[in-house]
Write a protein that holds these residues in place. Structure first.
Motif, short mmCIF file in Angstrom:
data_model
loop_
_atom_site.label_atom_id
_atom_site.label_comp_id
_atom_site.label_asym_id
_atom_site.label_seq_id
_atom_site.Cartn_x
_atom_site.Cartn_y
_atom_site.Cartn_z
N LEU A 188 -6.14 1.77 -0.18
CA LEU A 188 -6.20 3.11 0.39
C LEU A 188 -7.15 3.97 -0.44
CD1 LEU A 188 -2.48 3.88 1.27
CD2 LEU A 188 -4.23 2.76 2.64
N THR A 197 -7.56 9.73 -0.08
CA THR A 197 -6.28 10.25 0.39
C THR A 197 -6.33 11.77 0.50
OG1 THR A 197 -5.15 8.43 -0.71
CG2 THR A 197 -3.81 10.30 -0.06
N ALA A 237 -5.34 8.36 4.84
CA ALA A 237 -6.24 7.69 3.90
C ALA A 237 -7.04 6.65 4.65
CB ALA A 237 -5.46 7.03 2.75
N VAL A 250 -8.90 2.87 4.77
CA VAL A 250 -8.56 1.52 4.30
C VAL A 250 -9.87 0.77 4.07
CG1 VAL A 250 -7.33 -0.62 4.79
CG2 VAL A 250 -6.43 1.56 5.64
N LEU A 258 0.82 -1.20 0.00
CA LEU A 258 0.00 0.00 0.00
C LEU A 258 0.86 1.26 0.00
CD1 LEU A 258 -2.85 -0.93 2.51
CD2 LEU A 258 -2.78 -1.21 0.04
N ARG A 311 -8.12 3.44 9.14
CA ARG A 311 -7.41 4.63 8.65
C ARG A 311 -5.93 4.50 8.96
NH1 ARG A 311 -8.43 9.43 6.62
NH2 ARG A 311 -10.65 8.90 6.60
#
Length: 420
Positions: A223, A226, A216, A218, A189, A204
């Motif tokens: 993700l 953002t 960001a 999750v 990620l 998060r």
């Protein structure tokens, strides 16, 4: 032409009025100079009008230059496309130095379902997931080999137990955040971030990269949404509580700020706050504050970040290790003396005479709280410590268990459960 003087016999004779008297015989200096020049030119080696080898080399160099420029251009286009995609997803500011967000997985790792079997360390495996070496052991009795994953410093269950977030340790190339799906699929990620932190509920993450602070959500191991904001040098994320990213302004002094992207830049909490350990069910945060006399105290922080009520001055360690239980009732934290070990604090007694109980060896990292009232963590020897609140209140201390493949250099990593 050699030895010729006067006129040649076959040359037309001009009229008498145009005749030039014959000159006496003498060397023709001009002719001699021309002959010498021609001789010297004939002796010099002449290059071929076209050198096939030279032409081939020049053609290969031109092709190599064209391919190099094409590759650079394609890399630039790919970078722009990825950056644009991130900006479109998040709608926030992301700097040019932000780490790459990679959506493609590395591929499936070896997920081995071994079925029910005797737990490796008594009842521990039934209460929390553990990472030992390159293997993730789950509470369901599965073993997942983490292929392609480097050394893990912290691990967090994702929301709804759809997988795991693995936070890598510090390296020369920065830190890495991996996602591991329930089927064992591993994906990257984040890569190259200076600092990465995750929320206790696994919903998060936040990270620092260059002069930008990012956060960001999750969702399903990806993700999303953002957002970023510029920050000064030395500012680092230290935790995430709900939608708030906790930021330390200066690692050498007290002072924590809270950042919610929808509300603008980070806003300072109470200036005496040194660490935040978690939250209470009513939304207030539990933090360590520094009193006027320099003593460490525990306090509850309200929605605006100010200290509420009278802090309960409890001797605490300066390392910040500690965590609040899932129900918000208990805090397991290091005491002031590293050799004294961890202490258990009853948060319901804050503002009164705080209930503090010796709990076990010192904490070295994350604490995994699992019901009913059980905490697990790694000690300095690389052993796994397990304690129960009711036994600590009765005067017992947590017990340490050595695990095969773990030790001081490679301690086990307890996986923090996802708490709503």
């Amino acid at each position: 032409m050699s030895g010729v003087t006067g006129r040649t016999p076959d040359r037309p004779v001009p009229p008498d009025d145009q005749l030039v008297p014959d000159q006496p015989d003498q060397p023709d200096e001009l002719e001699r100079a021309v002959r010498e020049s021609l001789r010297r030119q004939a002796e010099l080696p002449r290059p071929l009008p076209v050198d096939p080898a030279d032409r081939a080399i020049r053609r290969a160099n031109r092709t190599l230059r064209r391919r190099t420029l094409t590759g650079v251009a394609l890399a630039a286009v790919a970078t722009v496309v990825v950056s644009t995609g991130v900006a479109q997803i998040g709608g926030g500011s992301t700097g040019p130095d932000s780490p790459v967000l990679i959506g493609d997985p590395l591929g499936p790792s070896t997920a081995v379902s071994v079925g029910p079997q005797p737990p490796a360390v008594g009842a521990v495996r039934a209460e929390a997931d553990l990472i030992v070496g390159t293997s993730l052991g789950t509470t369901e009795g599965r073993q997942i080999e983490l292929d392609g994953v480097g050394p893990v410093e912290r691990a967090q269950r994702m929301a709804d137990d759809t997988g795991w977030l693995l936070l890598g340790g510090a390296t020369a190339a920065g830190r890495t955040l991996w996602s591991v799906g329930s089927d064992g699929t591993v994906g990257v990620l984040l890569a190259g971030a200076a600092t990465i932190v995750a929320a206790p509920d696994g919903r998060r993450v936040a990270w620092r990269d260059g002069g930008q602070l990012h956060t960001a959500g999750v969702v399903a191991g990806q993700l999303v949404a953002t957002a970023g904001t510029p920050v000064a040098d030395g500012v680092e994320p230290v935790g995430v509580v709900g939608d708030t990213v906790l930021v330390r302004r200066d690692p050498q002094r007290p002072g924590v700020a809270g950042w919610r992207p929808a509300e603008g830049p980070p806003r300072d909490l109470d200036g005496s706050v040194r660490y935040v350990y978690g939250g209470r069910p009513d939304g207030r945060l539990v933090g360590q504050v520094v009193g006027g006399d320099g003593r460490s105290c525990l306090a509850l922080l309200g929605p605006t970040g100010g200290v509420e009520g009278r802090p309960g001055c409890v001797p605490l360690g300066p390392d910040g290790h500690g965590a609040v239980s899932a129900d918000g009732r208990w805090l397991l934290v290091n005491g002031p003396d590293g050799e004294a070990g961890a202490v258990l604090v009853d948060l319901d007694t804050l503002g009164k005479a705080p209930g503090v109980h010796p709990a076990g060896p010192p904490l070295t990292g994350a604490v995994a709280w699992a019901p009913p009232g059980t905490a697990l963590y790694a000690d300095r020897a690389g052993n796994l410590v397990r304690l129960r609140v009711d036994r600590v209140l009765a005067g017992d201390r947590g017990t340490s268990t050595s695990l095969a493949g773990a030790g001081p250099e490679h301690p086990p990593v307890v996986v923090t459960p996802s708490h709503p």
